[in-house]
Design a protein around this motif. Structure first.
Motif, PDB file in Angstrom:
ATOM      1  N   GLU A 120      -6.595   1.230   0.415  1.00  0.00           N
ATOM      2  CA  GLU A 120      -5.951   1.975   1.503  1.00  0.00           C
ATOM      3  C   GLU A 120      -5.072   3.099   0.943  1.00  0.00           C
ATOM      4  O   GLU A 120      -5.089   4.229   1.439  1.00  0.00           O
ATOM      5  N   ARG A 166      -7.238  -4.595  -0.970  1.00  0.00           N
ATOM      6  CA  ARG A 166      -7.141  -3.848   0.304  1.00  0.00           C
ATOM      7  C   ARG A 166      -6.027  -2.824   0.237  1.00  0.00           C
ATOM      8  O   ARG A 166      -6.180  -1.679   0.670  1.00  0.00           O
ATOM      9  N   ARG A 173      -7.246   5.871  -0.461  1.00  0.00           N
ATOM     10  CA  ARG A 173      -7.893   6.623   0.630  1.00  0.00           C
ATOM     11  C   ARG A 173      -6.879   7.569   1.289  1.00  0.00           C
ATOM     12  O   ARG A 173      -7.150   8.752   1.480  1.00  0.00           O
ATOM     13  N   GLU A 174      -5.701   7.037   1.589  1.00  0.00           N
ATOM     14  CA  GLU A 174      -4.692   7.872   2.272  1.00  0.00           C
ATOM     15  C   GLU A 174      -4.185   8.987   1.372  1.00  0.00           C
ATOM     16  O   GLU A 174      -3.947  10.104   1.832  1.00  0.00           O
ATOM     17  N   SER A 212       0.808  -1.214   0.000  1.00  0.00           N
ATOM     18  CA  SER A 212       0.000   0.000   0.000  1.00  0.00           C
ATOM     19  C   SER A 212       0.851   1.279   0.000  1.00  0.00           C
ATOM     20  O   SER A 212       0.537   2.247  -0.707  1.00  0.00           O
TER      21      SER A 212
END
Ligand SMILES: NC(=O)c1ccc[n+]([C@@H]2O[C@H](COP(=O)([O-])OP(=O)(O)OC[C@H]3O[C@@H](n4cnc5c(N)ncnc54)[C@H](OP(=O)(O)O)[C@@H]3O)[C@@H](O)[C@H]2O)c1
Length: 254
Positions: free
Chosen positions: A100, A96, A103-104, A59
């Motif tokens: 993530e 996932r 989103r971040e 991520s």
């Protein structure tokens, strides 16, 4: 738009490279092997890409790629769902990590990023019911947990859409810009399959809806090129009518 394309070496990823360039987007390709990507694309196309090597379960690397390349949108085609209900692939872990990262990156940018994800026909609702097609034909179930993850996100944290095609076949093995296609545009619908053919068969106890799903399934076959064109054309604007929903597609010309 500046697009981070994750999984550019895949069947759909390669067609997306061509479709995104055709629609004048800039591409940062996030791939496990830049050598593989360069071997799959004509040099004249590869030279238009910024290429970042990394694994799609990482991520932090994806977030860095989004921010360093100043991307406005992300398209994830990395990972392939397992077919049998008991099958496991690395798609959920990839999914996932990408969610993530998107989103971040949105938090740092102070606005949610636009993102397209892939799933299959099974996460669309059986028309007129609150059950998914995969409740009746339980295959590619990993897409369900991916959708659940998107739906559990805080509102306005990721501006997501999830394309849910049935089988996608290649129209051609040549990757050209501009894209050459003999197929028409896809007809799309939010949450349920477009142009579903209903029948009394669904009322047969226990097996009726499964039979109807099987009867309809073949009608939703589309080409990789058509789906790539659909995403590339949607990304021409930051505003999308497909924000926050699953999207079913059918070849309207068939
Ligand atoms: N094909 C269909 O008919 C169909 C229909 C409905 C939905 N879908 C969904 O659409 C998506 C794309 O399908 P596709 O046919 O294009 O799949 P594909 O050809 O198998 O491509 C998968 C891509 O994922 C990459 N990848 C896999 N694991 C990775 C990792 N850990 N880190 C970075 N990259 C990774 C692969 O990279 P490498 O080249 O390095 O292996 C490849 O670029 C999938 O999620 C699939 O489930 C496909």
């Amino acid at each position: 738009m500046k697009v981070l394309l994750i999984g550019a070496t895949g069947n759909l990823g390669l067609r997306l490279v061509a479709a995104l360039l055709t629609h004048n987007h800039s591409i940062t390709a996030f791939v496990r092997s830049s050598a593989k990507l360069s071997s799959l694309l004509p040099a004249s196309i590869y030279s238009h890409l910024e290429v970042i090597q990394g694994v799609a379960t990482d991520s932090a690397s994806i977030k860095k790629a989004i921010l360093d390349s100043n991307c406005d949108a992300v398209v994830n085609t990395a990972g392939l769902a397992a077919l049998p209900p008991w099958g496991r692939s690395d798609l959920p872990a990839i999914f996932r990590a990408v969610v993530e990262a998107v989103r971040e990156a949105g938090v740092e940018r102070e606005r949610p990023l636009r993102a397209w994800f892939l799933a299959g026909l099974g996460v669309l609702y059986f028309p007129g019911s609150e059950k998914m097609l995969s409740d009746y034909v339980p295959i590619y179930l990993e897409h369900r947990q991916n959708l659940q993850l998107l739906k559990s996100l805080p509102q306005d944290s990721v501006d997501w859409s999830m394309l849910c095609p049935s089988t996608m076949t290649p129209e051609s093995s040549d990757v050209t810009v501009p894209t050459k296609t003999s197929q028409g545009k896809l007809v799309a619908n939010a949450a349920t399959p477009p142009a579903w053919q209903d029948s009394w068969i669904k009322h047969i106890p226990l097996i009726g809806k499964t039979i109807l799903c099987a009867m309809n399934a073949g009608r939703y076959e589309t080409t990789l090129e058509q789906n790539a064109e659909f995403i590339a054309s949607d990304l021409e604007s930051l505003e999308s009518r497909w924000s926050g929903t699953t999207v079913g597609v059918i070849d309207g010309s068939k």
